[in-house]
Design an enzyme around this catalytic site. Structure first.
Site, mmCIF file in Angstrom:
data_model
loop_
_atom_site.group_PDB
_atom_site.id
_atom_site.type_symbol
_atom_site.label_atom_id
_atom_site.label_comp_id
_atom_site.label_asym_id
_atom_site.label_seq_id
_atom_site.Cartn_x
_atom_site.Cartn_y
_atom_site.Cartn_z
ATOM 1 N N GLU A 144 -5.979 -9.250 3.688
ATOM 2 C CA GLU A 144 -5.395 -8.489 4.654
ATOM 3 C C GLU A 144 -5.105 -9.316 5.975
ATOM 4 O O GLU A 144 -6.270 -9.630 6.474
ATOM 5 C CB GLU A 144 -5.835 -7.097 4.792
ATOM 6 N N GLN A 154 2.038 -6.270 5.858
ATOM 7 C CA GLN A 154 2.083 -5.768 4.500
ATOM 8 C C GLN A 154 3.966 -6.110 3.997
ATOM 9 O O GLN A 154 4.569 -6.343 4.731
ATOM 10 C CB GLN A 154 2.164 -4.235 4.138
ATOM 11 N N GLU A 185 0.814 -1.270 0.060
ATOM 12 C CA GLU A 185 -0.028 0.111 0.111
ATOM 13 C C GLU A 185 0.938 1.254 -0.140
ATOM 14 O O GLU A 185 2.083 1.289 0.340
ATOM 15 C CB GLU A 185 -0.964 0.006 1.183
ATOM 16 N N TYR A 204 -6.589 -9.087 11.226
ATOM 17 C CA TYR A 204 -5.295 -8.801 11.801
ATOM 18 C C TYR A 204 -5.065 -9.649 13.244
ATOM 19 O O TYR A 204 -6.272 -9.724 13.862
ATOM 20 C CB TYR A 204 -5.098 -7.574 12.024
ATOM 21 N N ASN A 248 -12.360 -1.362 -0.865
ATOM 22 C CA ASN A 248 -11.453 -1.928 0.169
ATOM 23 C C ASN A 248 -12.475 -1.615 1.600
ATOM 24 O O ASN A 248 -12.550 -0.351 1.901
ATOM 25 C CB ASN A 248 -10.124 -1.488 0.316
ATOM 26 N N GLU A 249 -12.494 -2.401 2.550
ATOM 27 C CA GLU A 249 -13.232 -2.231 3.814
ATOM 28 C C GLU A 249 -14.276 -1.068 3.704
ATOM 29 O O GLU A 249 -14.337 -0.120 4.270
ATOM 30 C CB GLU A 249 -12.222 -1.914 4.656
HETATM 31 O O1 AHR Z 1 -2.952 -2.614 6.142
HETATM 32 C C1 AHR Z 1 -3.338 -1.535 6.711
HETATM 33 C C2 AHR Z 1 -4.698 -1.066 6.533
HETATM 34 O O2 AHR Z 1 -5.557 -1.938 7.510
HETATM 35 C C3 AHR Z 1 -5.349 -1.049 5.204
HETATM 36 O O3 AHR Z 1 -4.990 -0.004 4.502
HETATM 37 C C4 AHR Z 1 -6.854 -1.219 5.601
HETATM 38 O O4 AHR Z 1 -7.544 -1.873 4.527
HETATM 39 C C5 AHR Z 1 -6.733 -1.953 6.903
HETATM 40 O O5 AHR Z 1 -7.634 -1.416 7.913
#
Ligand code: AHR
Length: 524
Positions: free
Chosen positions: A328, A377, A48, A273, A193-194
């Site tokens: 992600e 990432q 990103e 995450y 995205n999200e």
């Molecule tokens: O990876 C960092 C961020 O986490 C991304 O930009 C977003 O999609 C997520 O919340």
């Protein structure tokens, strides 16, 4: 005197790394019973426009003293080539829903701000052509996320025509004038995205309306992608396991079941995450066993999350046409002291190597539905493969896991049975070992075994049926401490070492270090 010092050092080391007797683990696999295919795209990456993920991490510019090819770092390209990155998701993330592709083409770039990530200037020096050049240099494929949040279907449709058209349209000519006459390949397309959060805070219903229109109008014109290699469209999916997320999956998948010719999706994304709780507060280095056990316990929730959303998908798509794409995932810790908190800088330790292996194994166990995943990432951000600082570069423990897992790309699952046992620390109980096996494209049999226990070695007795297993050889990754890291100054603390075993009494005996990740091939 010298021997006294050595003796003392050994005593200190023994105190620092308490070890107990090895634990026996019986593992069996039947090579004649192949299961689902492990899509190579499970090993995808995410890059990103965030912190030093792109600028400095990939791009240094052609006038840099850092060796580069057309502005792209040669050291990073060589390292990524070695892990066979199947696809890279770009340009975001949250960044994607504010990105306007025209800022990133031609001689005059639009200079903007990056409000999501530190409010810094985004020079747009890296745009479509630079990203595609990078993809080509490392031999990967593009997973492009279009701006569904603040952009229009027309803007995204034009971008795709610009990238993929082979006929002499105005946009095709513009691309050629900008240096690339041949159409680009776009393997995967992210439809936002999200969108439930940074992508526009939409309800599932509102997202669905917008997504259908993006799905219809945003076309790939590359002749090479018409019949085979068709571009896969990936819709925004859930960001957790709570009801708001299961409702989201229900809404999108129910609509998919009734979809008409004019729109379609091939994937639903899932973001998750390993953070324990927001805002991220766990340290990425300088932690002990408490944090080791808690983070790894938390990361195992990925399995339930996949099961939960897969069950909903099965209801509306029993043939599993729509892939679940975990685009992600990874560890998210507190920013390193002194770093810009908007740059999401963290170290990467032996714990992250174990975390990566556990998650990759979970994905392979759901390989019939999970056909894509992108760790967050790739460089300098969150659970990165690579860290850079100007001319310096360090490969992380997570990088080495990806390297060791290369044989699993496009392999076929071989069922493996084992009693995982348990590793207990304080309130946390986790499986002591994890394992996965597969046949690679060339017919070789591979086994991965993770020893989660930071104190006890695992004495693995591997019984193989279906082939006459005579020996095993491969690599094992471990480290002195659970928080051992590779730094620019000391880059080889956590690196794989060779391991091998011979068959005894029809079984292969492998001695695995505490907190280790091991991949071996079985030789007949
Ligand atoms: O990876 C960092 C961020 O986490 C991304 O930009 C977003 O999609 C997520 O919340």
């Amino acid at each position: 005197m010298r021997s006294l010092l050595i003796g003392l050092t050994l005593i200190v080391m023994a105190i620092a790394v308490p070890r107990t007797a090895a634990q026996k683990v019986e593992l069996s696999l039947d090579a004649s019973k192949p299961g689902a295919k492990i899509d190579r795209n499970l090993f995808g990456q995410f890059a990103e426009h965030l912190g030093h993920g792109i600028y400095d991490g990939i791009w240094v510019g052609s006038d840099s003293t850092i060796p580069n090819t057309r502005g792209i770092r040669n050291d990073v390209v060589a390292a990524l080539k070695a892990i066979h990155v199947p696809n890279i998701r770009w340009p975001g993330g949250c960044f994607a829903d504010g990105y306007h592709w025209r800022d990133g083409i031609g001689p005059q770039r639009g200079v903007r701000l990056n409000p999501d990530w530190g409010g810094v200037i985004e020079p747009n020096t890296v745009g479509t052509h630079e990203f595609m050049d990078f993809i080509e240099q490392i031999g990967s494929e593009a997973y492009v996320s279009v701006n569904l949040g603040s952009g229009s279907p027309q803007e995204a449709a034009d971008w795709l025509e610009y990238m993929t058209a082979a006929q002499a349209t105005t946009l095709e000519k513009e691309r050629a004038a900008n240096g690339h006459p041949a159409p680009y390949k776009v393997a995967r397309l992210g439809l936002g995205n999200e969108s439930w959060d940074c992508g526009g805070n939409m309800t599932a219903e509102y997202y669905l309306d917008r997504m259908k229109s993006f799905s219809h109008f945003v076309r790939n014109y590359n002749p090479a992608q018409m019949e085979k290699d068709q571009m896969l469209k990936i819709a925004v999916g859930p960001g957790g396991g709570e009801q708001r997320w299961t409702d989201w999956t229900e809404t999108v998948m129910k609509a998919y079941q009734q979809h008409t010719w004019s729109w379609d999706i091939n994937g639903l994304s899932l973001h998750s995450y390993t953070v324990v709780k927001w805002p991220p507060a766990f340290k990425s280095v300088g932690f002990g066993e408490d944090e080791y056990a808690q983070i790894l316990k938390t990361t195992l929730d990925m399995d339930d999350l996949i099961k939960k959303h897969s069950a909903i998908m099965d209801k509306y798509d029993p043939q599993k046409k729509v892939a679940l794409v975990v685009d992600e995932w990874g560890s998210w810790y507190a920013p390193l002291p002194g770093s810009n908190p908007g740059f999401l800088v963290q170290q990467n330790s032996m714990r992250d190597a174990v975390l990566a292996a556990l998650n990759l194994n979970i994905f392979t166990r759901h390989a019939d539905r999970v056909r894509g995943a992108n760790i967050a990432q790739m460089i300098n951000v969150l659970q990165a493969m690579i860290l850079t600082d100007h001319e310096k570069m360090a490969l992380t423990p997570t990088y080495y896991v990806y390297k060791m897992y290369v044989p699993f790309q496009d392999s076929t699952v071989v069922p493996v049975a084992f009693d995982a046992g348990s590793y207990k620390h304080g309130d946390f109980t986790l499986p002591r070992v994890d394992a996965m096996a597969a046949k690679s494209k060339d017919g070789k049999l591979w086994v991965e075994i993770t020893n989660v226990d930071p104190h006890q070695a695992a004495e693995v007795e591997l019984a193989v049926t279906g082939i006459n297993a005579k020996s095993a050889s491969g690599e094992t990754l471990t480290a002195p401490q659970v928080d051992s890291v590779n730094t620019f100054e000391v880059p080889n603390t956590v690196v794989p070492k060779p391991i091998s075993a011979k068959a005894q009494g029809g079984k292969l005996l492998l001695q695995l270090e505490p907190k280790s990740v091991t991949v071996v091939s079985i030789e007949p």
